[in-house]
Design a protein around this motif. Structure first.
Motif, short mmCIF file in Angstrom:
data_model
loop_
_atom_site.label_atom_id
_atom_site.label_comp_id
_atom_site.label_asym_id
_atom_site.label_seq_id
_atom_site.Cartn_x
_atom_site.Cartn_y
_atom_site.Cartn_z
N MET A 249 0.84 -1.20 0.00
CA MET A 249 0.00 0.00 0.00
C MET A 249 0.88 1.25 0.00
O MET A 249 1.83 1.36 0.75
CB MET A 249 -0.90 -0.01 1.25
CG MET A 249 -1.88 1.11 1.29
SD MET A 249 -2.91 0.95 2.75
CE MET A 249 -2.94 2.65 3.21
N GLU A 250 0.54 2.17 -0.86
CA GLU A 250 1.31 3.41 -0.98
C GLU A 250 0.80 4.44 0.03
O GLU A 250 -0.39 4.75 0.07
CB GLU A 250 1.14 3.93 -2.41
CG GLU A 250 1.96 5.15 -2.72
CD GLU A 250 1.76 5.60 -4.16
OE1 GLU A 250 1.08 6.61 -4.36
OE2 GLU A 250 2.28 4.92 -5.07
N LYS A 251 1.73 4.98 0.84
CA LYS A 251 1.36 6.02 1.81
C LYS A 251 1.63 7.38 1.21
O LYS A 251 2.59 7.56 0.47
CB LYS A 251 2.17 5.85 3.10
CG LYS A 251 1.68 4.68 3.95
CD LYS A 251 2.55 4.44 5.15
CE LYS A 251 2.44 5.55 6.16
NZ LYS A 251 3.21 5.30 7.39
N LYS A 252 0.75 8.32 1.55
CA LYS A 252 0.92 9.69 1.06
C LYS A 252 1.11 10.64 2.24
O LYS A 252 0.58 10.43 3.31
CB LYS A 252 -0.30 10.11 0.24
CG LYS A 252 -0.44 9.33 -1.04
CD LYS A 252 -1.48 9.96 -1.93
CE LYS A 252 -1.66 9.09 -3.15
NZ LYS A 252 -1.23 9.63 -4.37
N CYS A 253 1.87 11.68 1.98
CA CYS A 253 2.14 12.71 2.99
C CYS A 253 0.83 13.44 3.32
O CYS A 253 0.14 13.91 2.41
CB CYS A 253 3.17 13.70 2.45
SG CYS A 253 3.50 15.09 3.54
N PRO A 254 0.45 13.53 4.61
CA PRO A 254 -0.80 14.20 4.97
C PRO A 254 -0.77 15.72 4.71
O PRO A 254 -1.81 16.35 4.64
CB PRO A 254 -0.96 13.92 6.46
CG PRO A 254 0.36 13.48 6.94
CD PRO A 254 1.12 12.96 5.77
N GLU A 255 0.40 16.27 4.51
CA GLU A 255 0.52 17.72 4.26
C GLU A 255 0.42 18.05 2.77
O GLU A 255 -0.35 18.90 2.38
CB GLU A 255 1.82 18.25 4.85
CG GLU A 255 2.05 19.74 4.66
CD GLU A 255 1.02 20.64 5.34
OE1 GLU A 255 0.95 21.81 4.95
OE2 GLU A 255 0.28 20.20 6.23
N CYS A 256 1.21 17.37 1.95
CA CYS A 256 1.26 17.75 0.52
C CYS A 256 0.73 16.67 -0.42
O CYS A 256 0.52 16.94 -1.60
CB CYS A 256 2.69 18.12 0.13
SG CYS A 256 3.82 16.71 0.09
N GLY A 257 0.54 15.46 0.08
CA GLY A 257 -0.02 14.40 -0.74
C GLY A 257 0.97 13.61 -1.59
O GLY A 257 0.58 12.71 -2.32
N THR A 258 2.26 13.93 -1.51
CA THR A 258 3.25 13.16 -2.29
C THR A 258 3.47 11.78 -1.68
O THR A 258 3.23 11.58 -0.49
CB THR A 258 4.63 13.86 -2.33
OG1 THR A 258 4.79 14.72 -1.25
CG2 THR A 258 4.90 14.57 -3.60
N LYS A 259 3.95 10.88 -2.50
CA LYS A 259 4.23 9.52 -2.07
C LYS A 259 5.39 9.54 -1.07
O LYS A 259 6.38 10.25 -1.27
CB LYS A 259 4.61 8.68 -3.30
CG LYS A 259 4.93 7.25 -2.98
CD LYS A 259 5.35 6.50 -4.24
CE LYS A 259 5.89 5.14 -3.85
NZ LYS A 259 6.48 4.44 -4.98
N ILE A 260 5.23 8.76 0.00
CA ILE A 260 6.28 8.68 1.03
C ILE A 260 7.21 7.53 0.70
O ILE A 260 6.78 6.39 0.48
CB ILE A 260 5.66 8.50 2.43
CG1 ILE A 260 4.85 9.73 2.79
CG2 ILE A 260 6.75 8.24 3.46
CD1 ILE A 260 4.13 9.64 4.12
N VAL A 261 8.50 7.86 0.65
CA VAL A 261 9.53 6.87 0.37
C VAL A 261 10.42 6.76 1.60
O VAL A 261 10.79 7.76 2.20
CB VAL A 261 10.40 7.31 -0.84
CG1 VAL A 261 11.48 6.29 -1.13
CG2 VAL A 261 9.52 7.54 -2.06
N GLY A 262 10.74 5.51 2.01
CA GLY A 262 11.62 5.34 3.16
C GLY A 262 11.04 4.37 4.16
O GLY A 262 10.36 3.41 3.79
N ARG A 263 11.33 4.63 5.42
CA ARG A 263 10.91 3.72 6.48
C ARG A 263 9.41 3.47 6.46
O ARG A 263 8.62 4.33 6.08
CB ARG A 263 11.29 4.32 7.84
CG ARG A 263 12.77 4.34 8.09
CD ARG A 263 13.17 4.91 9.43
NE ARG A 263 12.08 5.09 10.38
CZ ARG A 263 12.13 5.89 11.43
NH1 ARG A 263 13.20 6.61 11.66
NH2 ARG A 263 11.12 5.98 12.25
N ILE A 264 9.03 2.29 6.94
CA ILE A 264 7.63 1.88 6.90
C ILE A 264 6.74 2.74 7.83
O ILE A 264 5.56 2.94 7.56
CB ILE A 264 7.49 0.37 7.23
CG1 ILE A 264 6.13 -0.13 6.82
CG2 ILE A 264 7.77 0.11 8.70
CD1 ILE A 264 6.04 -1.63 6.69
#
Length: 116
Positions: free
Chosen positions: A1-16
């Motif tokens: 599942m792809e997580k998105k930044c709650p502030e800007c909506g970009t895809k989060i890359v890195g730690r789970i």
């Protein structure tokens, strides 16, 4: 599942367990959430600071009598103080940190400084 930044909506890359895409987004998000409470705290602290400066300026010798009108003229706000001290005899002093005032008769106040 792809997580998105709650502030800007970009895809989060890195730690789970990462919640934001950057420190800037994290700070921006948290600042927006805490804005109202921070404003209340800032405004209260500003009023306390102003009251403290007024008491300090009017009481250079650490004990003085001053009129309510003089305090109000300087911008003193009687709704803001940090503590109340009641003596054994029942006398009530109001303090803004170490600067205090005691209501007297005829709309006068005794200004005092508490030794720390």
């Amino acid at each position: 599942m792809e997580k998105k930044c709650p502030e800007c909506g970009t895809k989060i890359v890195g730690r789970i367990d990462k919640k934001f895409c950057s420190d800037a987004c994290r700070n921006s998000y948290n600042n927006a959430i805490n804005k109202d409470s921070k404003n209340l705290i800032r405004n209260t602290n500003n009023r306390l600071r102003k009251n403290y400066r007024i008491l300090e300026a009017l009481n250079p010798d650490q004990k003085r009598k001053v009129s309510r009108a003089k305090l109000i003229e300087k911008g003193f706000d009687f709704n803001y103080f940090t503590s109340i001290y009641t003596t054994k005899a029942g006398t009530v002093y109001y303090f803004v940190y170490d600067q205090g005032y005691l209501p007297l008769e005829d709309d006068y106040y005794a200004l005092v400084k508490r030794d720390n």
